[in-house]
Design an enzyme around this catalytic site. Structure first.
Site, short mmCIF file in Angstrom:
data_model
loop_
_atom_site.label_atom_id
_atom_site.label_comp_id
_atom_site.label_asym_id
_atom_site.label_seq_id
_atom_site.Cartn_x
_atom_site.Cartn_y
_atom_site.Cartn_z
N GLN A 75 0.84 -1.21 0.00
CA GLN A 75 0.00 0.00 0.00
C GLN A 75 0.87 1.26 0.00
O GLN A 75 0.52 2.27 0.62
CB GLN A 75 -0.94 0.00 1.21
CG GLN A 75 -2.17 -0.86 1.02
CD GLN A 75 -3.07 -0.37 -0.13
OE1 GLN A 75 -3.17 0.80 -0.42
NE2 GLN A 75 -3.72 -1.31 -0.80
N SER A 76 1.99 1.22 -0.69
CA SER A 76 2.91 2.37 -0.68
C SER A 76 2.28 3.61 -1.32
O SER A 76 1.90 3.59 -2.50
CB SER A 76 4.18 1.99 -1.44
OG SER A 76 4.97 3.13 -1.68
N ASN A 77 2.22 4.68 -0.54
CA ASN A 77 1.77 5.97 -1.09
C ASN A 77 2.83 6.54 -2.00
O ASN A 77 2.54 7.20 -2.99
CB ASN A 77 1.52 6.96 0.05
CG ASN A 77 0.49 6.43 1.02
OD1 ASN A 77 -0.65 6.20 0.65
ND2 ASN A 77 0.91 6.20 2.26
N ALA A 79 4.89 4.84 -3.90
CA ALA A 79 4.84 4.17 -5.21
C ALA A 79 3.70 4.76 -6.04
O ALA A 79 3.86 5.05 -7.23
CB ALA A 79 4.65 2.67 -5.02
#
Ligand SMILES: Cc1ncc(COP(=O)(O)O)c(C=O)c1O
Length: 334
Positions: A75-77, A79
């Site tokens: 859930q990388s913001n 990325a």
């Protein structure tokens, strides 16, 4: 001074608003609470990475890149915002994400897909071994692409420039409104945000405290990362500053069940801010940092006449990936 000639692209909506939080201030019985809305920076729903990407993407273009490679959690913001920046500039994005492909792509993962990024699942390790990353970059080069690697969280000497500039922006806003901020409170993980703010404070003369609430790392490890990133940044750009551990205030009391684990303090913080101010936090970073701020207020860390600014760093798309845990959370009485 942050020289104008540092290569920068304009990708973010700046300046972000600096807003009062009167209802939360009243609910918690002071100090005077404000919020710096870096959840409103744009790039596919906002967040702190937009500021770093203005400098990182300028560097990528200067190096002739056609593919942006970056790394992060599922859930990388970071990325997601990197994918948005790449789309905007007509570049490919390859996201190397932790874990295995989940059955449902929601939250940031849905946005990664809509933004046209390619995702590769890298397994459970917290950090991908450098040689594996090097292998992927080599593979892309062999295929005729020109990759540019953005590190975890965009936190290197280039990305940090975004938050040095952010401190200048805040100081201009404070000056305009005649306010003095005694404390800034911000979520910290890969460190670029806090390092940029601390360097900016030294460069531009902010004298209040900058409190980093660690989201995932114990204090010792985070301290080492912060100091080495700060020193590397100062050396790279010729800032004549001496930097050590004393320059970084870090709390690691709020790690709860670990990275990305939503516990009662984060739930309380998310509900409280939503139901008093109509502002959404995220489950992983700002929910935890706000839980830390609430705890510090309850412990009497701040005087009631002090001004405390919570620096919202974004992340709200991840809320949707936590719907099961967040839905039907207890109401806050008006
Ligand atoms: C929403 C949000 N807040 C805070 C952070 C932490 O910022 P930094 O990595 O610069 O310490 C991140 C990093 O991924 C983030 O996505």
């Amino acid at each position: 001074m942050l020289r104008e000639e540092f290569p920068r692209l304009r990708l973010a909506h700046l300046p972000t608003p600096l807003e009062e939080m009167p209802n939360l201030t009243q609910r918690l019985k002071g100090p005077r609470l404000l919020i710096k809305r870096d959840d409103q920076t744009g790039l596919a729903t906002g967040g702190n990475k937009a500021r770093k990407l203005e400098y990182l993407m300028a560097d990528a273009l200067a190096q002739g890149a056609d593919t942006i490679v970056t790394l992060g959690a599922a859930q990388s913001n970071h990325a997601r915002q990197t994918a948005a920046a790449a789309a905007r500039l007509g570049l490919k994005a390859l996201l190397l994400l932790r874990g295995e492909e989940p059955p449902l792509r929601n939250g940031n993962l849905l946005l990664d897909d809509l933004l046209g990024a390619e995702v590769r699942w890298m397994g459970p390790q917290r950090r991908i071994p450098p040689e594996r990353i090097a292998g992927i970059l080599e593979e892309l080069k062999q295929a005729g692409q020109r990759p540019y690697l953005v590190p975890y969280g965009g936190s290197n000497e280039v990305g940090v420039l975004g938050y040095i500039q952010a401190m200048r922006e805040l100081l201009d806003q404070l000056e305009e409104s005649g306010l003095v901020a005694d404390h800034l409170v911000v979520a910290t993980s890969s460190g670029g945000t806090q390092v940029g703010l601390v360097l900016g404070a030294k460069i531009y003369g902010y004298e209040g405290k900058i409190i980093g609430i660690s989201v995932d790392l114990p204090r010792e490890e985070l301290w080492n990362n912060l100091v080495s990133l700060a020193q590397a940044t100062a050396a790279r750009w010729g800032f004549d500053l001496s930097l050590g551990r004393d320059d970084f205030i870090v709390y690691d009391d709020y790690l709860g069940g670990g990275y990305g684990v939503l516990g009662p303090p984060e739930k309380e913080a998310i509900n409280l801010l939503a139901q008093t101010e109509g502002i959404l936090l995220d489950p992983v970073y700002t929910g935890r940092a706000m839980a830390g701020l609430i705890d510090l207020i309850r412990r009497g860390t701040f005087r009631s006449n002090e001004v405390v600014i919570f620096w919202h760093t974004g992340g709200t798309p991840a809320l949707f990936a936590y719907a099961q845990e967040l839905f039907k959370a207890p109401r806050t009485e008006p």
